[in-house]
Design a protein around this motif. Structure first.
Motif, PDB file in Angstrom:
ATOM      1  N   VAL A 105       8.971  -2.580  -6.170  1.00 42.63           N
ATOM      2  CA  VAL A 105       7.468  -3.212  -5.722  1.00 42.63           C
ATOM      3  C   VAL A 105       6.964  -4.236  -4.476  1.00 42.63           C
ATOM      4  CG1 VAL A 105       4.961  -2.676  -5.826  1.00 42.63           C
ATOM      5  CG2 VAL A 105       7.398  -1.701  -8.155  1.00 42.63           C
ATOM      6  N   VAL A 106       7.371  -3.561  -3.363  1.00 40.38           N
ATOM      7  CA  VAL A 106       6.387  -4.708  -2.146  1.00 40.38           C
ATOM      8  C   VAL A 106       4.571  -4.691  -2.107  1.00 40.38           C
ATOM      9  CG1 VAL A 106       7.153  -5.565   0.019  1.00 40.38           C
ATOM     10  CG2 VAL A 106       8.363  -4.487  -0.814  1.00 40.38           C
ATOM     11  N   LEU A 107       4.139  -5.407  -2.110  1.00 41.06           N
ATOM     12  CA  LEU A 107       2.698  -5.155  -2.626  1.00 41.06           C
ATOM     13  C   LEU A 107       2.194  -6.541  -1.439  1.00 41.06           C
ATOM     14  CD1 LEU A 107       0.011  -5.581  -3.644  1.00 41.06           C
ATOM     15  CD2 LEU A 107       0.375  -7.772  -4.748  1.00 41.06           C
ATOM     16  N   ASN A 108       2.200  -5.175   0.161  1.00 45.25           N
ATOM     17  CA  ASN A 108       2.336  -6.140   1.371  1.00 45.25           C
ATOM     18  C   ASN A 108       0.344  -6.314   1.509  1.00 45.25           C
ATOM     19  OD1 ASN A 108       2.157  -6.513   3.404  1.00 45.25           O
ATOM     20  ND2 ASN A 108       2.246  -4.131   4.808  1.00 45.25           N
ATOM     21  N   LEU A 109       0.075  -7.074   2.354  1.00 46.49           N
ATOM     22  CA  LEU A 109      -1.329  -7.449   3.102  1.00 46.49           C
ATOM     23  C   LEU A 109      -2.441  -8.369   2.315  1.00 46.49           C
ATOM     24  CD1 LEU A 109      -2.063  -4.079   5.460  1.00 46.49           C
ATOM     25  CD2 LEU A 109      -1.910  -6.312   5.972  1.00 46.49           C
ATOM     26  N   ALA A 110      -1.040  -9.239   1.096  1.00 49.91           N
ATOM     27  CA  ALA A 110      -1.970  -9.802   0.535  1.00 49.91           C
ATOM     28  C   ALA A 110      -3.169 -10.461   0.800  1.00 49.91           C
ATOM     29  CB  ALA A 110      -0.784 -10.272  -0.929  1.00 49.91           C
ATOM     30  N   ASP A 111      -3.723 -10.295  -0.392  1.00 52.38           N
ATOM     31  CA  ASP A 111      -4.751 -11.774  -0.265  1.00 52.38           C
ATOM     32  C   ASP A 111      -5.843 -12.005  -1.157  1.00 52.38           C
ATOM     33  OD1 ASP A 111      -7.036  -9.790   0.430  1.00 52.38           O
ATOM     34  OD2 ASP A 111      -6.798  -9.253   2.352  1.00 52.38           O
ATOM     35  N   ARG A 112      -6.687 -13.165  -1.143  1.00 51.38           N
ATOM     36  CA  ARG A 112      -7.342 -13.374  -2.474  1.00 51.38           C
ATOM     37  C   ARG A 112      -8.983 -12.336  -2.377  1.00 51.38           C
ATOM     38  NH1 ARG A 112      -5.633 -18.159  -3.934  1.00 51.38           N
ATOM     39  NH2 ARG A 112      -4.010 -19.186  -2.995  1.00 51.38           N
ATOM     40  N   GLN A 113      -9.220 -11.904  -0.891  1.00 48.02           N
ATOM     41  CA  GLN A 113     -10.528 -11.221  -0.854  1.00 48.02           C
ATOM     42  C   GLN A 113     -10.817  -9.578  -1.654  1.00 48.02           C
ATOM     43  OE1 GLN A 113     -10.635 -11.815   3.475  1.00 48.02           O
ATOM     44  NE2 GLN A 113     -10.063 -13.595   2.788  1.00 48.02           N
ATOM     45  N   ARG A 130      -5.319 -10.167  -8.631  1.00 49.21           N
ATOM     46  CA  ARG A 130      -4.170 -10.252  -8.599  1.00 49.21           C
ATOM     47  C   ARG A 130      -3.406 -10.107  -8.584  1.00 49.21           C
ATOM     48  NH1 ARG A 130      -5.679 -14.160 -14.170  1.00 49.21           N
ATOM     49  NH2 ARG A 130      -6.159 -12.075 -14.394  1.00 49.21           N
ATOM     50  N   VAL A 131      -1.705 -10.354  -8.137  1.00 51.51           N
ATOM     51  CA  VAL A 131      -0.540 -10.226  -8.587  1.00 51.51           C
ATOM     52  C   VAL A 131      -0.694  -9.726  -9.956  1.00 51.51           C
ATOM     53  CG1 VAL A 131       1.744 -10.322  -8.065  1.00 51.51           C
ATOM     54  CG2 VAL A 131       0.253 -10.883  -6.734  1.00 51.51           C
ATOM     55  N   LYS A 132      -0.569 -10.577 -10.708  1.00 53.85           N
ATOM     56  CA  LYS A 132      -0.537  -9.584 -12.456  1.00 53.85           C
ATOM     57  C   LYS A 132      -1.611  -8.449 -12.365  1.00 53.85           C
ATOM     58  CE  LYS A 132      -1.594 -14.063 -14.336  1.00 53.85           C
ATOM     59  NZ  LYS A 132      -2.218 -14.186 -16.223  1.00 53.85           N
ATOM     60  N   ASP A 133      -3.063  -8.219 -12.044  1.00 54.50           N
ATOM     61  CA  ASP A 133      -3.950  -7.137 -12.092  1.00 54.50           C
ATOM     62  C   ASP A 133      -2.792  -5.924 -11.533  1.00 54.50           C
ATOM     63  OD1 ASP A 133      -5.429  -8.582 -13.581  1.00 54.50           O
ATOM     64  OD2 ASP A 133      -6.199  -9.198 -10.590  1.00 54.50           O
ATOM     65  N   VAL A 134      -2.224  -5.906 -10.541  1.00 57.49           N
ATOM     66  CA  VAL A 134      -1.749  -5.651  -9.503  1.00 57.49           C
ATOM     67  C   VAL A 134      -0.499  -4.826 -11.017  1.00 57.49           C
ATOM     68  CG1 VAL A 134       0.069  -4.242  -7.791  1.00 57.49           C
ATOM     69  CG2 VAL A 134      -2.110  -5.966  -7.399  1.00 57.49           C
ATOM     70  N   GLU A 135       0.089  -5.150 -10.693  1.00 60.57           N
ATOM     71  CA  GLU A 135       1.583  -5.066 -12.276  1.00 60.57           C
ATOM     72  C   GLU A 135       0.868  -4.801 -13.595  1.00 60.57           C
ATOM     73  OE1 GLU A 135       2.918  -9.247 -12.229  1.00 60.57           O
ATOM     74  OE2 GLU A 135       4.377  -7.957 -10.773  1.00 60.57           O
ATOM     75  N   ALA A 136      -0.397  -4.833 -13.993  1.00 61.92           N
ATOM     76  CA  ALA A 136      -0.564  -3.854 -14.855  1.00 61.92           C
ATOM     77  C   ALA A 136      -0.883  -2.744 -14.964  1.00 61.92           C
ATOM     78  CB  ALA A 136      -2.211  -5.020 -15.484  1.00 61.92           C
ATOM     79  N   VAL A 137      -1.871  -2.941 -13.909  1.00 63.19           N
ATOM     80  CA  VAL A 137      -1.987  -1.524 -13.706  1.00 63.19           C
ATOM     81  C   VAL A 137      -1.187  -0.465 -13.488  1.00 63.19           C
ATOM     82  CG1 VAL A 137      -3.576   0.516 -11.512  1.00 63.19           C
ATOM     83  CG2 VAL A 137      -4.672  -1.812 -12.573  1.00 63.19           C
ATOM     84  N   ILE A 138      -0.117  -1.040 -12.532  1.00 60.64           N
ATOM     85  CA  ILE A 138       1.483   0.496 -12.003  1.00 60.64           C
ATOM     86  C   ILE A 138       1.952   0.147 -12.750  1.00 60.64           C
ATOM     87  CG2 ILE A 138       0.775  -0.339  -9.564  1.00 60.64           C
ATOM     88  CD1 ILE A 138       2.927  -1.908  -8.976  1.00 60.64           C
ATOM     89  N   GLY A 139       2.384  -0.869 -13.977  1.00 62.90           N
ATOM     90  CA  GLY A 139       2.854  -0.420 -15.151  1.00 62.90           C
ATOM     91  C   GLY A 139       4.811  -0.912 -14.291  1.00 62.90           C
ATOM     92  N   LEU A 140       4.934  -0.975 -13.653  1.00 66.64           N
ATOM     93  CA  LEU A 140       6.206  -2.019 -13.215  1.00 66.64           C
ATOM     94  C   LEU A 140       6.075  -3.643 -12.621  1.00 66.64           C
ATOM     95  CD1 LEU A 140       7.541   0.647 -11.027  1.00 66.64           C
ATOM     96  CD2 LEU A 140       8.142  -0.044 -13.440  1.00 66.64           C
ATOM     97  N   PRO A 141       6.530  -4.454 -12.563  1.00 68.84           N
ATOM     98  CA  PRO A 141       6.977  -5.828 -11.324  1.00 68.84           C
ATOM     99  C   PRO A 141       6.909  -6.009  -9.983  1.00 68.84           C
ATOM    100  CG  PRO A 141       8.646  -5.318 -12.081  1.00 68.84           C
ATOM    101  CD  PRO A 141       8.249  -4.667 -13.170  1.00 68.84           C
ATOM    102  N   VAL A 142       5.935  -6.784  -9.534  1.00 66.63           N
ATOM    103  CA  VAL A 142       5.777  -6.138  -7.513  1.00 66.63           C
ATOM    104  C   VAL A 142       7.071  -7.700  -7.680  1.00 66.63           C
ATOM    105  CG1 VAL A 142       4.744  -7.546  -6.362  1.00 66.63           C
ATOM    106  CG2 VAL A 142       3.175  -5.991  -7.663  1.00 66.63           C
ATOM    107  N   ASP A 143       8.142  -6.501  -6.845  1.00 60.53           N
ATOM    108  CA  ASP A 143       9.261  -7.403  -6.702  1.00 60.53           C
ATOM    109  C   ASP A 143       9.421  -8.639  -5.208  1.00 60.53           C
ATOM    110  OD1 ASP A 143      11.544  -6.261  -8.425  1.00 60.53           O
ATOM    111  OD2 ASP A 143      10.089  -4.536  -6.997  1.00 60.53           O
ATOM    112  N   VAL A 144       8.245  -8.047  -4.114  1.00 59.42           N
ATOM    113  CA  VAL A 144       8.136  -8.666  -3.290  1.00 59.42           C
ATOM    114  C   VAL A 144       6.568  -8.782  -2.893  1.00 59.42           C
ATOM    115  CG1 VAL A 144       8.185  -9.634  -0.318  1.00 59.42           C
ATOM    116  CG2 VAL A 144      10.302  -8.537  -2.214  1.00 59.42           C
TER     117      VAL A 144
END
Ligand SMILES: Nc1ncnc2c1ncn2[C@@H]1O[C@H](COP(=O)(O)OP(=O)(O)OP(=O)(O)O)[C@@H](O)[C@H]1O
Ligand SMILES: [Mg+2]
Length: 401
Positions: A318-326, A330-344
């Protein structure tokens, strides 16, 4: 130095090739060759054979093919290249006659350089070329070792093309000439423009029966990027490939997988038929998300569906692109929703868009100047290397005839 014999070409072609680095050109006019016929072959000095013979359009095609067959038989280390625009039947016949490649007279210098470089490599390697008439194409790589890497996302504009093009460049740095990038966004693929290449053949030609039946023919349809990898660009018009079937797409990718160690596949947003077909033959899947809530939810649904269809290999990322704080996520929230760890995680970096708008992918700037995007692509490459090829049994959807 590539010794090149140009037969029946015009002065313009000779002048162009003459100024390319590392070439030595001899040109003979169409009249001279037709007068000499096969004495031409006999008169070649065995101590100073050309590395490459270019057979140009001014020669009658039957004559070119006859000369190709005779040369291939007698001097199998000489590369034979047709210059011109030919019908699919002629292309097939040419490949069977020992012709190695076909270029148009308008081909960019980068394409000509690739042809010249390859001819020189063959001389250095001293290996006979694999062009026995009618022979099946021998696998250039062991299909067991090939990695088919498919980049997917439920949403558009999330960076699938940026990641796949830069990934192809990064892999080609480590494995020159062993990488092919396939634009499977059949409707709106923009790999060619992102790479600033002007291909003569596209997906439209690669999906013809001629290409499906003969991998040599398919290989002549690939463009070559100056940084050392091959590209199969999308068709010029969405209509040209609208009837492509999953079976055709699978066959295409499987053919490419016999010739390249890495097949990187860029896809359209969502799970259309071509993307599902690519996933059926994928070794690695890169799922791209942004921090946008609807994209993250879409990724969760896509992953659930792929798991149900058994189309998500163990080697997935799982690649999280265009990441910013706006985004407020948070990365943790994304992981919680998709149910997999974010790798990059790839931050939003304005230079990426700037580079792609100029047709110069950011990867070409190198690790130091390329910033976080380039660093992240290297993380993806390292991860692919660490993961190794998955031993998954590939799943095929049941096809209704
Ligand atoms: N990390 C990043 N930072 C800044 N801009 C980026 C980043 N990743 C991609 N972009 C830019 O975002 C735009 C969309 O990227 P890209 O075309 O790769 O997305 P895509 O998922 O392939 O889109 P589509 O679904 O339309 O094919 C491009 O202009 C690209 O340069
Ligand atoms: Mg895209």
């Amino acid at each position: 130095m590539t010794r090149t014999l140009i037969l029946g070409g015009d002065d313009a072609l000779m002048a162009r090739i003459n100024v390319l680095p590392g070439t030595q050109v001899v040109a003979l006019s169409s009249e001279t060759i037709q007068a000499e016929r096969f004495d031409l072959l006999r008169s070649l000095d065995p101590q100073a054979l050309p590395d490459l013979i270019m057979l140009c359009e001014e020669l009658p095609i039957e004559w070119s093919l006859e000369l190709a067959r005779a040369t291939d038989e007698r001097y199998p280390t000489i590369d034979l290249v047709l210059v011109g625009e030919y019908s699919a039947e002629v292309v097939v016949e040419a490949m069977r006659s020992g012709v190695r490649d076909i270029v148009t007279p308008e081909a960019p210098d980068s394409r000509l350089v690739e042809v010249l470089r390859r001819a020189e490599q063959h001389r250095v390697a001293g290996a006979p070329l694999t062009s026995t008439p009618g022979a099946a194409v021998p696998a250039a790589v062991n299909p067991e070792d090939t990695r088919v890497i498919v980049v997917v996302s439920p949403k558009g504009g999330v960076g699938k093309t940026s990641i796949s093009t830069n990934l192809a460049i990064g892999l080609a740095e480590q494995h020159p000439s062993e990488v092919v990038l396939v634009d499977l966004d059949l409707q709106f693929g923009d790999v060619a423009s992102t790479l600033n290449i002007n291909p003569t053949s596209t997906m439209e030609h690669a999906l013809t029966d001629e290409a499906a039946e003969d991998t040599f023919v398919l290989k002549t349809m690939l463009a070559v990027h100056p940084s050392g990898f091959h590209v199969l660009p999308g068709a010029d018009s969405p209509a040209a490939t609208e009837h492509a079937t999953g079976r055709q797409i699978r066959r295409l990718i499987e053919q490419l997988a016999t010739q390249f160690a890495y097949v990187v596949v860029d896809t359209a947003a969502g799970l259309d038929e071509p993307t599902l077909a690519a996933l059926e033959v994928a070794d690695d899947v890169i799922v791209v998300s942004t921090m946008d809530v609807s994209c993250v939810r879409g990724v969760r649904k896509e992953i659930e569906l792929l798991l149900q269809l058994e189309l998500l290999p163990a080697s997935r990322m799982v690649v999280l692109n265009l990441a910013d704080r706006q985004s407020g996520m948070r990365v943790k929230d994304v992981e919680a929703v998709i149910g997999l760890p974010v790798d990059v995680v790839i931050p939003r970096a304005p230079e990426v868009q700037l580079a792609s708008n100029h047709g110069e992918p950011i990867m070409l700037k190198g690790r130091k100047k390329g910033g976080p995007f380039v660093k992240a692509v290297h993380q993806v490459i390292d991860r692919l290397a660490r993961q190794g090829k998955s031993a998954d049994v590939k799943h095929r959807r049941v096809e209704v005839a």
